[in-house]
Design a protein around this motif. Structure first.
Motif, PDB file in Angstrom:
ATOM      1  N   UNK A  32      52.960  70.171  24.056  1.00  0.00           N
ATOM      2  CA  UNK A  32      52.419  70.283  22.696  1.00  0.00           C
ATOM      3  C   UNK A  32      53.237  71.265  21.870  1.00  0.00           C
ATOM      4  N   UNK A  33      53.582  72.405  22.453  1.00  0.00           N
ATOM      5  CA  UNK A  33      54.325  73.439  21.736  1.00  0.00           C
ATOM      6  C   UNK A  33      55.690  72.908  21.296  1.00  0.00           C
ATOM      7  N   UNK A  34      56.436  72.325  22.235  1.00  0.00           N
ATOM      8  CA  UNK A  34      57.782  71.858  21.901  1.00  0.00           C
ATOM      9  C   UNK A  34      57.747  70.734  20.873  1.00  0.00           C
ATOM     10  N   UNK A  35      56.749  69.872  20.963  1.00  0.00           N
ATOM     11  CA  UNK A  35      56.670  68.754  20.017  1.00  0.00           C
ATOM     12  C   UNK A  35      56.319  69.233  18.616  1.00  0.00           C
ATOM     13  N   UNK A  36      55.519  70.284  18.529  1.00  0.00           N
ATOM     14  CA  UNK A  36      55.067  70.769  17.225  1.00  0.00           C
ATOM     15  C   UNK A  36      56.008  71.771  16.584  1.00  0.00           C
ATOM     16  N   UNK A  37      56.759  72.503  17.384  1.00  0.00           N
ATOM     17  CA  UNK A  37      57.467  73.669  16.859  1.00  0.00           C
ATOM     18  C   UNK A  37      58.986  73.549  16.850  1.00  0.00           C
ATOM     19  N   UNK A  38      59.549  72.565  17.537  1.00  0.00           N
ATOM     20  CA  UNK A  38      61.006  72.499  17.630  1.00  0.00           C
ATOM     21  C   UNK A  38      61.482  71.064  17.455  1.00  0.00           C
ATOM     22  N   UNK A  57      52.609  82.848  14.104  1.00  0.00           N
ATOM     23  CA  UNK A  57      53.781  82.590  13.262  1.00  0.00           C
ATOM     24  C   UNK A  57      54.956  82.204  14.147  1.00  0.00           C
ATOM     25  N   UNK A  58      55.351  80.971  14.063  1.00  0.00           N
ATOM     26  CA  UNK A  58      56.463  80.449  14.855  1.00  0.00           C
ATOM     27  C   UNK A  58      57.308  79.583  13.936  1.00  0.00           C
ATOM     28  N   UNK A  59      58.527  79.251  14.335  1.00  0.00           N
ATOM     29  CA  UNK A  59      59.381  78.485  13.434  1.00  0.00           C
ATOM     30  C   UNK A  59      58.843  77.084  13.205  1.00  0.00           C
ATOM     31  N   UNK A  60      59.080  76.561  12.029  1.00  0.00           N
ATOM     32  CA  UNK A  60      58.754  75.162  11.760  1.00  0.00           C
ATOM     33  C   UNK A  60      59.768  74.283  12.482  1.00  0.00           C
ATOM     34  N   UNK A  61      59.391  73.030  12.719  1.00  0.00           N
ATOM     35  CA  UNK A  61      60.271  72.123  13.451  1.00  0.00           C
ATOM     36  C   UNK A  61      61.579  71.871  12.710  1.00  0.00           C
ATOM     37  N   UNK A  62      61.582  72.064  11.374  1.00  0.00           N
ATOM     38  CA  UNK A  62      62.799  71.806  10.611  1.00  0.00           C
ATOM     39  C   UNK A  62      63.582  73.083  10.305  1.00  0.00           C
ATOM     40  N   UNK A  63      63.256  74.196  10.975  1.00  0.00           N
ATOM     41  CA  UNK A  63      64.000  75.433  10.769  1.00  0.00           C
ATOM     42  C   UNK A  63      65.445  75.249  11.225  1.00  0.00           C
ATOM     43  N   UNK A  64      66.331  75.987  10.596  1.00  0.00           N
ATOM     44  CA  UNK A  64      67.767  75.874  10.911  1.00  0.00           C
ATOM     45  C   UNK A  64      68.129  76.779  12.084  1.00  0.00           C
ATOM     46  N   UNK A  65      68.610  76.218  13.215  1.00  0.00           N
ATOM     47  CA  UNK A  65      69.000  77.062  14.344  1.00  0.00           C
ATOM     48  C   UNK A  65      70.208  77.931  13.992  1.00  0.00           C
ATOM     49  N   UNK A  66      70.328  79.061  14.668  1.00  0.00           N
ATOM     50  CA  UNK A  66      71.452  79.971  14.452  1.00  0.00           C
ATOM     51  C   UNK A  66      72.714  79.489  15.151  1.00  0.00           C
ATOM     52  N   UNK A  67      72.560  78.511  16.045  1.00  0.00           N
ATOM     53  CA  UNK A  67      73.683  77.988  16.815  1.00  0.00           C
ATOM     54  C   UNK A  67      73.861  76.499  16.528  1.00  0.00           C
ATOM     55  N   UNK A  68      75.055  75.991  16.867  1.00  0.00           N
ATOM     56  CA  UNK A  68      75.297  74.549  16.829  1.00  0.00           C
ATOM     57  C   UNK A  68      74.664  73.992  18.097  1.00  0.00           C
ATOM     58  N   UNK A  69      73.454  73.498  17.968  1.00  0.00           N
ATOM     59  CA  UNK A  69      72.588  73.279  19.130  1.00  0.00           C
ATOM     60  C   UNK A  69      72.333  71.810  19.421  1.00  0.00           C
ATOM     61  N   UNK A  70      72.465  71.451  20.697  1.00  0.00           N
ATOM     62  CA  UNK A  70      71.957  70.171  21.195  1.00  0.00           C
ATOM     63  C   UNK A  70      70.670  70.494  21.943  1.00  0.00           C
ATOM     64  N   UNK A  71      69.540  70.127  21.348  1.00  0.00           N
ATOM     65  CA  UNK A  71      68.225  70.505  21.875  1.00  0.00           C
ATOM     66  C   UNK A  71      67.571  69.292  22.520  1.00  0.00           C
ATOM     67  N   UNK A  72      67.521  69.311  23.847  1.00  0.00           N
ATOM     68  CA  UNK A  72      67.055  68.165  24.632  1.00  0.00           C
ATOM     69  C   UNK A  72      65.722  68.492  25.283  1.00  0.00           C
ATOM     70  N   UNK A  73      64.805  67.543  25.252  1.00  0.00           N
ATOM     71  CA  UNK A  73      63.534  67.703  25.942  1.00  0.00           C
ATOM     72  C   UNK A  73      63.358  66.612  26.983  1.00  0.00           C
TER      73      UNK A  73
END
Length: 316
Positions: A276-282, A180-196
């Motif tokens: 794979x994890x980052x692409x699927x989950x965030x 059980x992990x967050x879906x990629x469209x889950x709402x972050x708790x912070x105003x986040x710039x998420x860079x990969x």
């Protein structure tokens, strides 16, 4: 509605260049860096975890390095609690917190509304599972896990007793699946710039192999032997890639060359799992770092993306 705290997150596979990129980003946005690596918390585990050296920090404050003894556990719930405190502290100073690392579940636990069970471990339940494993009934444990959490079961070898028991224990205590992990469209708790950061796979694997050679040349064998000679076994820290393979050499199960080759192989596999994890989950915005001559342009693009996403000005 309360305004969310601003947060920069830089993720990606091992050896892709997160450290270098994060220093530049921190300079641009008055940032302080929080390690998002589950093993860099351990004192003395410097070479094997590719921990940033003080002379590489360029005056940027770094957090969550060397906060635990190698004998101590450090769970994802511990990480979540400590990092959220650090985000509050850094924000209160007027700086921007920047989480940098590749341990996906740990990073996600901070960003999303993860809840961790407060229940103490059920020792009797765990001992019962361990007893069944010792009786040669590991296949039964695997079948039970596959019935309640098929996704996790697919990612665990049927003979990996430790991971089987842990997954069953999580389900027993919380009713939640380990998968059980967050879906990629889950709402972050912070105003986040998420860079990969990503890279052509052959180039990334080449960098990983070279990094392992550099680690060996700069004292990884001595570092791992120090913990081996202290009798450090069966704890979380020495299960890290880079230590467990060399323990096999110290135990006489592998030659040094075989252990180093296994270390490279395990690191390459880990990098693939990270991607794979980052692409699927965030919900990550990716920047390709394959072309070294284009690094400066990529970093400039990253800085512009952050400035736009968080509505803040850079110092450049």
């Amino acid at each position: 509605m309360k305004e969310k705290k601003k947060l920069i997150v830089i993720v990606g596979p091992t050896a892709v260049g997160k450290t270098e990129t994060s220093i530049t980003v921190a300079k641009c946005f008055n940032g302080e860096i929080i390690s998002g690596d589950s093993m860099q918390v351990y004192k003395g585990m410097d070479i094997g975890t590719a921990k940033i050296r003080p002379d590489e920090m360029n005056g940027i404050p770094h957090h969550l390095l060397d906060i635990k003894e190698p004998e101590e556990p450090f769970s994802v719930a511990d990480f979540q609690s400590v990092v959220r405190e650090k985000i509050d502290e850094i924000t209160a100073r007027g700086a921007i917190p920047i989480i940098v690392g590749g341990t996906g579940l740990y990073v996600a636990s901070v960003l999303y509304d993860y809840k961790f069970a407060a229940e103490p471990p059920d020792t009797a339940y765990r001992q019962a599972l361990e007893k069944r494993a010792l009786e040669g009934r590991t296949a039964e444990l695997y079948e039970e896990l596959a019935a309640v959490d098929p996704e996790t079961a697919r990612n665990i070898h049927p003979h990996n007793v430790k991971r089987l028991i842990r997954a069953l224990e999580i389900y027993h205590l919380t009713g939640m699946k380990k998968s059980d992990k967050p879906k990629a469209d889950a709402e972050p708790l912070y105003d986040t710039a998420l860079i990969g950061l990503t890279m052509d796979r052959s180039k990334l694997y080449e960098r990983i192999n070279k990094r392992v050679d550099i680690m060996m040349n700069t004292g990884l064998l001595k570092e791992a032997k120090h913990f081996y000679d202290k009798g450090l076994r069966g704890v979380q820290s020495v299960q890290a890639i880079g230590y467990k393979e060399l323990y096999e050499y110290f135990d006489g199960n592998l030659s040094l060359e075989e252990a180093v080759n296994l270390l490279k192989k395990n690191t390459r596999r880990y990098a693939k799992r990270q991607l794979t994890w980052f692409r699927n989950k965030m919900d990550v915005t990716w920047f390709d770092m394959t072309n070294e001559r284009e690094h400066l342009n990529r970093i400039n693009e990253i800085v512009q993306f952050i400035a736009g996403k968080l509505q803040i000005k850079s110092n450049t």
